[in-house]
Scaffold this motif. Structure first.
Motif, PDB file in Angstrom:
ATOM      1  N   GLY A 174       0.789  -1.228   0.000  1.00 48.48           N
ATOM      2  CA  GLY A 174       0.000   0.000   0.000  1.00 48.48           C
ATOM      3  C   GLY A 174       0.818   1.273   0.000  1.00 48.48           C
ATOM      4  N   VAL A 175       1.896   1.311  -0.781  1.00 49.60           N
ATOM      5  CA  VAL A 175       2.740   2.508  -0.811  1.00 49.60           C
ATOM      6  C   VAL A 175       2.198   3.589  -1.745  1.00 49.60           C
ATOM      7  CG1 VAL A 175       4.844   1.291  -0.142  1.00 49.60           C
ATOM      8  CG2 VAL A 175       4.291   1.548  -2.558  1.00 49.60           C
ATOM      9  N   LEU A 176       1.338   3.208  -2.686  1.00 44.22           N
ATOM     10  CA  LEU A 176       0.745   4.205  -3.579  1.00 44.22           C
ATOM     11  C   LEU A 176      -0.381   4.913  -2.838  1.00 44.22           C
ATOM     12  CD1 LEU A 176       0.510   2.125  -6.877  1.00 44.22           C
ATOM     13  CD2 LEU A 176       2.269   3.769  -6.223  1.00 44.22           C
ATOM     14  N   LYS A 177      -0.329   6.245  -2.847  1.00 44.66           N
ATOM     15  CA  LYS A 177      -1.312   7.019  -2.102  1.00 44.66           C
ATOM     16  C   LYS A 177      -1.870   8.145  -2.968  1.00 44.66           C
ATOM     17  CE  LYS A 177       0.952   6.131   2.304  1.00 44.66           C
ATOM     18  NZ  LYS A 177       1.357   4.854   1.860  1.00 44.66           N
ATOM     19  N   CYS A 178      -3.100   8.523  -2.687  1.00 42.22           N
ATOM     20  CA  CYS A 178      -3.720   9.682  -3.326  1.00 42.22           C
ATOM     21  C   CYS A 178      -3.810  10.792  -2.297  1.00 42.22           C
ATOM     22  CB  CYS A 178      -5.119   9.347  -3.831  1.00 42.22           C
ATOM     23  SG  CYS A 178      -5.113   8.385  -5.334  1.00 42.22           S
ATOM     24  N   GLY A 179      -3.536  11.995  -2.736  1.00 48.50           N
ATOM     25  CA  GLY A 179      -3.631  13.134  -1.829  1.00 48.50           C
ATOM     26  C   GLY A 179      -3.238  14.404  -2.539  1.00 48.50           C
ATOM     27  N   ALA A 180      -3.311  15.489  -1.862  1.00 53.18           N
ATOM     28  CA  ALA A 180      -2.937  16.796  -2.405  1.00 53.18           C
ATOM     29  C   ALA A 180      -1.582  17.206  -1.834  1.00 53.18           C
ATOM     30  CB  ALA A 180      -3.993  17.833  -2.043  1.00 53.18           C
ATOM     31  N   ALA A 181      -0.915  18.092  -2.541  1.00 53.59           N
ATOM     32  CA  ALA A 181       0.362  18.608  -2.064  1.00 53.59           C
ATOM     33  C   ALA A 181       0.136  19.445  -0.801  1.00 53.59           C
ATOM     34  CB  ALA A 181       1.025  19.453  -3.140  1.00 53.59           C
ATOM     35  N   PRO A 182       1.011  19.330   0.190  1.00 53.59           N
ATOM     36  CA  PRO A 182       0.853  20.128   1.398  1.00 53.59           C
ATOM     37  C   PRO A 182       0.916  21.623   1.078  1.00 53.59           C
ATOM     38  CG  PRO A 182       2.574  18.462   1.679  1.00 53.59           C
ATOM     39  CD  PRO A 182       2.157  18.452   0.241  1.00 53.59           C
ATOM     40  N   THR A 183       0.117  22.420   1.786  1.00 54.96           N
ATOM     41  CA  THR A 183       0.044  23.862   1.545  1.00 54.96           C
ATOM     42  C   THR A 183       1.404  24.533   1.693  1.00 54.96           C
ATOM     43  OG1 THR A 183      -2.215  23.829   2.348  1.00 54.96           O
ATOM     44  CG2 THR A 183      -1.160  25.963   2.224  1.00 54.96           C
ATOM     45  N   MET A 184       2.171  24.150   2.694  1.00 54.64           N
ATOM     46  CA  MET A 184       3.484  24.762   2.914  1.00 54.64           C
ATOM     47  C   MET A 184       4.394  24.539   1.719  1.00 54.64           C
ATOM     48  SD  MET A 184       3.564  26.276   5.878  1.00 54.64           S
ATOM     49  CE  MET A 184       5.260  26.303   6.426  1.00 54.64           C
ATOM     50  N   GLN A 185       4.344  23.348   1.142  1.00 56.59           N
ATOM     51  CA  GLN A 185       5.163  23.039  -0.019  1.00 56.59           C
ATOM     52  C   GLN A 185       4.745  23.908  -1.200  1.00 56.59           C
ATOM     53  OE1 GLN A 185       5.082  18.916  -1.186  1.00 56.59           O
ATOM     54  NE2 GLN A 185       5.996  19.350  -3.160  1.00 56.59           N
ATOM     55  N   ILE A 186       3.451  24.118  -1.382  1.00 59.61           N
ATOM     56  CA  ILE A 186       2.951  24.940  -2.476  1.00 59.61           C
ATOM     57  C   ILE A 186       3.433  26.375  -2.311  1.00 59.61           C
ATOM     58  CG2 ILE A 186       0.854  25.955  -3.470  1.00 59.61           C
ATOM     59  CD1 ILE A 186      -0.523  23.242  -2.931  1.00 59.61           C
ATOM     60  N   GLU A 187       3.332  26.913  -1.110  1.00 62.79           N
ATOM     61  CA  GLU A 187       3.766  28.285  -0.865  1.00 62.79           C
ATOM     62  C   GLU A 187       5.259  28.452  -1.128  1.00 62.79           C
ATOM     63  OE1 GLU A 187       2.571  29.412   3.079  1.00 62.79           O
ATOM     64  OE2 GLU A 187       0.436  29.316   2.564  1.00 62.79           O
ATOM     65  N   ALA A 188       6.061  27.520  -0.651  1.00 60.56           N
ATOM     66  CA  ALA A 188       7.513  27.605  -0.850  1.00 60.56           C
ATOM     67  C   ALA A 188       7.868  27.499  -2.333  1.00 60.56           C
ATOM     68  CB  ALA A 188       8.220  26.507  -0.055  1.00 60.56           C
ATOM     69  N   GLU A 189       7.220  26.597  -3.034  1.00 57.83           N
ATOM     70  CA  GLU A 189       7.466  26.426  -4.465  1.00 57.83           C
ATOM     71  C   GLU A 189       7.067  27.690  -5.222  1.00 57.83           C
ATOM     72  OE1 GLU A 189       8.956  24.066  -7.547  1.00 57.83           O
ATOM     73  OE2 GLU A 189       8.756  23.391  -5.482  1.00 57.83           O
ATOM     74  N   ALA A 190       5.922  28.274  -4.879  1.00 58.21           N
ATOM     75  CA  ALA A 190       5.459  29.496  -5.536  1.00 58.21           C
ATOM     76  C   ALA A 190       6.440  30.639  -5.304  1.00 58.21           C
ATOM     77  CB  ALA A 190       4.065  29.873  -5.043  1.00 58.21           C
ATOM     78  N   GLU A 191       6.886  30.785  -4.077  1.00 61.83           N
ATOM     79  CA  GLU A 191       7.841  31.855  -3.768  1.00 61.83           C
ATOM     80  C   GLU A 191       9.144  31.680  -4.534  1.00 61.83           C
ATOM     81  OE1 GLU A 191       8.187  31.976   0.491  1.00 61.83           O
ATOM     82  OE2 GLU A 191       6.128  32.713   0.721  1.00 61.83           O
ATOM     83  N   ALA A 192       9.604  30.444  -4.657  1.00 60.97           N
ATOM     84  CA  ALA A 192      10.843  30.188  -5.405  1.00 60.97           C
ATOM     85  C   ALA A 192      10.676  30.545  -6.883  1.00 60.97           C
ATOM     86  CB  ALA A 192      11.253  28.725  -5.254  1.00 60.97           C
ATOM     87  N   LEU A 193       9.538  30.201  -7.461  1.00 59.09           N
ATOM     88  CA  LEU A 193       9.288  30.530  -8.873  1.00 59.09           C
ATOM     89  C   LEU A 193       9.163  32.028  -9.072  1.00 59.09           C
ATOM     90  CD1 LEU A 193       6.749  27.676  -9.600  1.00 59.09           C
ATOM     91  CD2 LEU A 193       8.971  27.945 -10.723  1.00 59.09           C
ATOM     92  N   ILE A 194       8.484  32.701  -8.186  1.00 61.30           N
ATOM     93  CA  ILE A 194       8.297  34.151  -8.302  1.00 61.30           C
ATOM     94  C   ILE A 194       9.621  34.880  -8.121  1.00 61.30           C
ATOM     95  CG2 ILE A 194       7.209  36.136  -7.179  1.00 61.30           C
ATOM     96  CD1 ILE A 194       4.808  34.125  -6.633  1.00 61.30           C
ATOM     97  N   SER A 195      10.487  34.373  -7.257  1.00 61.27           N
ATOM     98  CA  SER A 195      11.777  35.032  -7.023  1.00 61.27           C
ATOM     99  C   SER A 195      12.692  34.979  -8.246  1.00 61.27           C
ATOM    100  CB  SER A 195      12.480  34.400  -5.818  1.00 61.27           C
ATOM    101  OG  SER A 195      12.987  33.120  -6.142  1.00 61.27           O
ATOM    102  N   ARG A 196      12.393  34.100  -9.197  1.00 57.97           N
ATOM    103  CA  ARG A 196      13.206  34.006 -10.423  1.00 57.97           C
ATOM    104  C   ARG A 196      12.841  35.076 -11.446  1.00 57.97           C
ATOM    105  NH1 ARG A 196      12.561  28.109 -12.602  1.00 57.97           N
ATOM    106  NH2 ARG A 196      13.282  29.221 -14.431  1.00 57.97           N
ATOM    107  N   ARG A 197      11.871  35.909 -11.121  1.00 57.85           N
ATOM    108  CA  ARG A 197      11.380  36.884 -12.097  1.00 57.85           C
ATOM    109  C   ARG A 197      12.474  37.850 -12.568  1.00 57.85           C
ATOM    110  NH1 ARG A 197       5.553  39.701 -11.428  1.00 57.85           N
ATOM    111  NH2 ARG A 197       5.632  41.031 -13.253  1.00 57.85           N
ATOM    112  N   TRP A 198      13.479  38.096 -11.764  1.00 61.02           N
ATOM    113  CA  TRP A 198      14.553  38.981 -12.190  1.00 61.02           C
ATOM    114  C   TRP A 198      15.290  38.416 -13.406  1.00 61.02           C
ATOM    115  CZ3 TRP A 198      19.709  37.910 -12.531  1.00 61.02           C
ATOM    116  CH2 TRP A 198      20.150  36.738 -11.900  1.00 61.02           C
TER     117      TRP A 198
END
Length: 179
Positions: free
Chosen positions: A63-87
């Motif tokens: 039972g290692v395969l699981k369904c779920g959503a990405a954790p909110t903290m991970q989404i926020e960190a990923e978004a911030e990293a992408l936005i910081s590349r705007r320069w």
């Protein structure tokens, strides 16, 4: 017992993730889009599929395969990293000014559109981070893909500035919802 038949495609895909092995097979005489995609992942790899993912796990005794959503903290960190590349967008302008249209277009795709596409994935399909444009029509709303298509369709250096302005407004809007 039925057999698959002689193969005209037997391709080993070297996956970027070391715990994944993938192969593609197609039998002689089959239509070009009809093939078997076999993906084998090591037992210790954390595998989480999103609610919209269609998958068939044939051998998952533990039972290692699981369904779920990405954790909110991970989404926020990923978004911030992408936005910081705007320069990095200045690289597009630099190549336009140098009169290098191919390099300007490559920078536009890599520095503007790829991060924007990932932000859109974070917003609409957070379980598919890193997929780029793969499955984009299934993962994003139709009006979003149409707008994204219009940005990808730009090829003339004089049009890239307008594309960056449009992408920038869109990124600002996404940033307010993701961070």
């Amino acid at each position: 017992m039925a057999t698959f038949g002689p193969l005209d495609v037997e391709d080993v895909y070297v996956h970027p993730h070391s715990q994944i092995q993938q192969r593609f097979y197609r039998s002689v005489g089959l239509p070009p889009f009809l093939f078997v995609d076999v993906c084998i992942q090591t037992h210790g790899r954390e595998v989480v599929f999103g609610p919209a993912d269609a998958f068939l796990g044939l051998f998952d005794r533990d039972g290692v395969l699981k369904c779920g959503a990405a954790p909110t903290m991970q989404i926020e960190a990923e978004a911030e990293a992408l936005i910081s590349r705007r320069w990095h967008w200045i690289l597009v302008e630099k190549e336009v000014r140098r009169g290098h249209p191919l390099e300007a277009l490559a920078s536009y795709h890599a520095e503007v559109l790829e991060p924007l596409t990932e932000l859109l994935r974070l917003r609409y399909a957070p379980h598919k981070i890193g997929y780029g444009l793969k499955h984009i029509y299934a993962d994003l709303p139709a009006e979003v893909t149409r707008e994204l298509e219009s940005l990808y369709a730009l090829t003339h250096p004089d049009d890239l500035r307008g594309g960056m302005e449009q992408a920038g407004r869109w990124m600002d809007e996404l940033a307010s919802t993701l961070t």
